[in-house]
Design an enzyme around this catalytic site. Structure first.
Site, PDB file in Angstrom:
ATOM      1  CE  LYS A  60      14.106  33.025 -12.957  1.00 60.19           C
ATOM      2  NZ  LYS A  60      14.524  31.725 -12.475  1.00 60.19           N
TER       3      LYS A  60
ATOM      4  NE  ARG B 122      10.319  30.333 -11.818  1.00 58.62           N
ATOM      5  CZ  ARG B 122      11.153  29.463 -12.725  1.00 58.62           C
ATOM      6  NH1 ARG B 122      10.088  28.814 -13.454  1.00 58.62           N
ATOM      7  NH2 ARG B 122      12.257  29.182 -12.624  1.00 58.62           N
TER       8      ARG B 122
ATOM      9  NE  ARG C  68      13.216  25.721  -5.993  1.00 56.52           N
ATOM     10  CZ  ARG C  68      13.244  24.829  -7.168  1.00 56.52           C
ATOM     11  NH1 ARG C  68      13.361  25.220  -8.412  1.00 56.52           N
ATOM     12  NH2 ARG C  68      13.169  23.553  -6.991  1.00 56.52           N
ATOM     13  CD  GLN C  69       5.273  28.605  -2.593  1.00 52.27           C
ATOM     14  OE1 GLN C  69       5.659  28.351  -3.866  1.00 52.27           O
ATOM     15  NE2 GLN C  69       4.161  29.593  -2.406  1.00 52.27           N
TER      16      GLN C  69
ATOM     17  CG  ASP D 169      20.601  29.620 -11.060  1.00 50.88           C
ATOM     18  OD1 ASP D 169      20.659  30.017  -9.813  1.00 50.88           O
ATOM     19  OD2 ASP D 169      19.583  29.675 -11.753  1.00 50.88           O
TER      20      ASP D 169
ATOM     21  CG  ASP E  48      -0.047  -0.071   2.618  1.00 55.61           C
ATOM     22  OD1 ASP E  48       1.134   0.060   2.449  1.00 55.61           O
ATOM     23  OD2 ASP E  48      -0.814  -0.211   3.556  1.00 55.61           O
ATOM     24  N   GLY E  49       2.021   1.115  -0.010  1.00 55.70           N
ATOM     25  CA  GLY E  49       2.800   2.363  -0.161  1.00 55.70           C
ATOM     26  C   GLY E  49       3.520   2.907   1.195  1.00 55.70           C
TER      27      GLY E  49
ATOM     28  CG  ASP F 215      17.604  33.992 -11.030  1.00 58.64           C
ATOM     29  OD1 ASP F 215      18.463  34.141 -10.370  1.00 58.64           O
ATOM     30  OD2 ASP F 215      17.013  32.829 -11.069  1.00 58.64           O
TER      31      ASP F 215
END
Ligand code: R5P
Length: 295
Positions: free
Chosen positions: A191, A193, A93-94, A217, A36-37, A168
């Site tokens: 940059k 996005r 990044r968020q 980068d 089932d993972g 960027d």
């Protein structure tokens, strides 16, 4: 044995490289996936005081559950200090809610990791609107190492008088740091996005005609940032464009995209295992890890 490095089967090679650089013991964590993972992990029965968990966090979601199971079990088996070495740190990044209602993943995942570990070591985390890794992951020892100088050294052996270009504004610190020891010319683009695979880039106002440009980068993911920057640089007369990147995330099709755009050579660090790996971060991580292991 006062410390051990634990790793998962899919990262045996980079973990062994790091253990060799540290001269420490290394043991695998057994992992079974149920139909089932769900996961069952098994750690070595006896653990020393300091346990280092090696887990790169590219494609991170299931790995975050592994970390929770492993860190908790390590403590139950006697570890007093549990250190995470994640050469690539996910969810950095968020760092703000770009639209109302969005999860600020950096803060949430950072707190999650801080609750599990006593120390965290990573390489070139994407810290944009926060200054230090400790602000994102509030543990006492939150160590953000940089591979940018190593990339700069590597480029120095491959290109004469290159122009290092960040795609960027966020890349400015990595570009400057890669350029520093060799006095390379450097600059950054701007940059905007518009979506995962839609970026708009403007070159800086400087002559690039005839220059050997190396894009520097922290991450190449879909490859669109690098591809768009490369097309602009070549259109402006650059003699060549190469890429030096810390984290070769390279989603499906990304490497082909950057090559089609005209990138000649792609050099990455082994913070994420990838065929483009050219620079090892194991000595860099070992240098930061050894003092923690000696505590
Ligand atoms: C973001 O600012 C990062 O530094 C990279 O430029 C970005 O993550 C690259 O993403 P992609 O390869 O998907 O354009």
């Amino acid at each position: 044995m006062s410390s051990v490095l634990l790793h998962f089967d899919d990262e045996a090679a980079p973990a062994a490289k790091l253990a060799a650089a540290c001269g420490c013991a290394i043991r695998p964590i057994e992992r079974h996936r149920f139909p089932d993972g769900e996961l069952r992990l098994r750690l070595p029965e006896r653990l020393p005081r300091v346990v280092v968990l090696f887990r790169g966090l590219a494609y991170p979601n299931e790995k975050l559950v592994e970390l929770m199971l492993a860190a908790d079990t390590a403590r139950a088996l006697g570890a007093e200090q549990v250190v995470l070495v994640a050469p690539y740190m996910a969810y950095m990044r968020q760092d703000i809610a770009f639209r109302v209602g969005e999860a600020v993943s950096q803060r949430i995942i950072g707190r999650y990791l801080a609750n599990l570990f006593d120390a965290v070591i990573t390489v070139d985390p994407h810290l944009h609107r926060v200054e230090t890794l400790g602000e994102a992951i509030p543990v006492t020892d939150a160590l953000a190492l940089s591979a940018a100088p190593l990339l700069g050294d590597f480029v120095a052996g491959r290109r004469r008088a290159p122009l290092l270009m960040g795609p960027d504004s966020e890349s400015a610190k990595w570009v400057a740091s890669a350029a520093a020891a060799h006095g390379f010319d450097h600059a950054v683009c701007s940059k905007v996005r518009h979506g995962d695979r839609n970026v708009e880039i403007a070159l800086p106002e400087m002559a690039v005609a005839g220059r050997s440009v190396v894009i520097v980068d922290d991450v190449a993911s879909t490859g669109h940032t690098v591809a768009v920057a490369t097309q602009l640089l070549l259109a402006a007369g650059a003699a060549s464009v190469d890429l030096a990147v810390t984290h070769a995330l390279f989603a499906e099709g990304a490497l082909a995209l950057v090559r089609e755009a005209g990138v000649s050579e792609v050099w990455s660090t082994d913070a994420i295992a990838h065929p483009t790996n050219a620079v090892s971060v194991a000595p860099l991580i070992a240098e930061a890890l050894l003092p923690l292991m000696a505590r």
